[in-house]
Write an enzyme that holds these catalytic residues in place. Structure first.
Site, PDB file in Angstrom:
ATOM      1  N   ARG A   1      54.351  96.951  72.391  1.00  0.00           N
ATOM      2  CA  ARG A   1      54.510  98.197  71.647  1.00  0.00           C
ATOM      3  C   ARG A   1      54.329  97.982  70.145  1.00  0.00           C
ATOM      4  O   ARG A   1      53.422  98.499  69.532  1.00  0.00           O
ATOM      5  CB  ARG A   1      55.889  98.803  71.956  1.00  0.00           C
ATOM      6  N   LYS A   2      55.216  97.186  69.535  1.00  0.00           N
ATOM      7  CA  LYS A   2      55.132  96.953  68.084  1.00  0.00           C
ATOM      8  C   LYS A   2      55.080  95.471  67.733  1.00  0.00           C
ATOM      9  O   LYS A   2      54.376  95.067  66.824  1.00  0.00           O
ATOM     10  CB  LYS A   2      56.346  97.590  67.386  1.00  0.00           C
TER      11      LYS A   2
ATOM     12  N   TRP B   1      54.902  86.998  75.250  1.00  0.00           N
ATOM     13  CA  TRP B   1      54.213  86.415  74.084  1.00  0.00           C
ATOM     14  C   TRP B   1      54.242  84.888  74.158  1.00  0.00           C
ATOM     15  O   TRP B   1      53.201  84.225  74.098  1.00  0.00           O
ATOM     16  CB  TRP B   1      54.909  86.935  72.821  1.00  0.00           C
TER      17      TRP B   1
ATOM     18  N   HIS C   1      64.586  85.523  83.277  1.00  0.00           N
ATOM     19  CA  HIS C   1      65.567  86.239  82.451  1.00  0.00           C
ATOM     20  C   HIS C   1      66.991  85.898  82.899  1.00  0.00           C
ATOM     21  O   HIS C   1      67.950  86.493  82.414  1.00  0.00           O
ATOM     22  CB  HIS C   1      65.395  87.758  82.603  1.00  0.00           C
TER      23      HIS C   1
END
Length: 285
Positions: free
Chosen positions: A241-242, A43, A100
């Site tokens: 996903r959400k 994002w 990461h």
């Protein structure tokens, strides 16, 4: 700017790749996006790509150098083959690099040359919840029969990228550095306009009102989910996903809540990053 795409989702994190990574000469105008998996890096990566494209257009009077043919390198620093870093050395500035990794595993030149680091953090309960769904939808990752099985693995440091609390604790040592800006998933979700403004200011990129709105709209969850197939191929549906806050309430038991609250306090309660996460607001039932 060149940014990376398409290659195995979790492949290439071998000792050879880590050794080869040291050959990457990170420049002072590179932008490093650091975040634990499922903290929102894809994002925020979209926001960074758009900001740099605007910057290039203004300063170099050209359209962004990113096009379909040029998306050669997967954006995550640690994922790829050993020849990746030589290829990255040839890419024009500014480069946007995602990772990461813990700070100690990054190329030393990131800190030596004071590249700008945007550190993205998210409340640990939603990180765990999102990682659980992600793991079960992504074939290279281990899958879990139940949430309880996953929770044990998450809390006993059996994640592919290590323990999230240790991740926060290690990055907390850099939280006061002038070239590091910390942003939380929650604050960006709550006020995306202010979040994008703050990121742009940190990078020294000026935006018109129209440009600001465009970046905010293009990086909205709905927009990114709609374009996921195009931008992330087969992984698109799994990655987006959400995109919400407090999904953990659908999975955590009372006992699990207590265990995570305790781990949070032990590792980073009272630290700069711990305070920034607003644990009382986002992680208390």
């Amino acid at each position: 700017m060149k940014i990376a795409r398409g290659c195995g989702a979790v492949s290439g994190r071998s000792p050879e790749v880590f050794r080869a990574m040291e050959s990457l000469e990170v420049r002072s105008d590179d932008i490093i996006l650091a975040g634990y998996p499922k903290s929102g890096t894809n994002w925020v990566g979209q926001i960074l790509s758009d900001l740099v494209a605007i910057f290039e257009k203004k300063t170099q009077n050209k359209e962004s150098s990113v096009n379909d043919e040029e998306l050669e390198e997967f954006p995550y620093l640690e994922i790829g083959d050993t020849g990746k870093y030589e290829r990255m050395n040839k890419l024009p500035s500014p480069r946007v690099i995602f990772t990461h990794l813990l700070p100690e595993n990054l190329p030393k030149s990131i800190f030596k040359n004071k590249a700008k680091i945007l550190l993205l953090i998210r409340n640990p309960k939603d990180v765990a919840t999102s990682f659980y769904h992600f793991s079960n939808g992504m074939s290279p990752l281990p899958s879990y029969e139940t949430w309880d099985d996953f929770f044990i693995a998450f809390m006993t440091k059996k994640m592919p990228w290590g323990c999230y609390f240790e991740y926060l604790s290690e990055w907390n040592k850099y939280a006061d550095d002038e070239n590091v800006m910390t942003i939380t998933y929650e604050e960006l979700k709550k006020n995306p306009v202010l979040g994008v403004e703050n990121i742009a200011a940190f990078l020294g990129i000026s935006l018109t009102e129209k440009e600001l709105q465009s970046v905010v709209e293009r990086s909205s969850f709905q927009s990114m989910k709609k374009n996921a197939q195009k931008t992330h191929g087969a992984f698109g549906n799994v990655l987006f996903r959400k995109g919400g806050i407090s999904d953990w309430k659908n999975l955590f038991s009372e006992d699990q809540n207590e265990k995570m609250d305790k781990a949070f306090e032990e590792h980073i309660g009272g630290t700069k990053l711990g305070i920034k996460l607003k644990y009382e607001v986002y992680c208390k039932a």
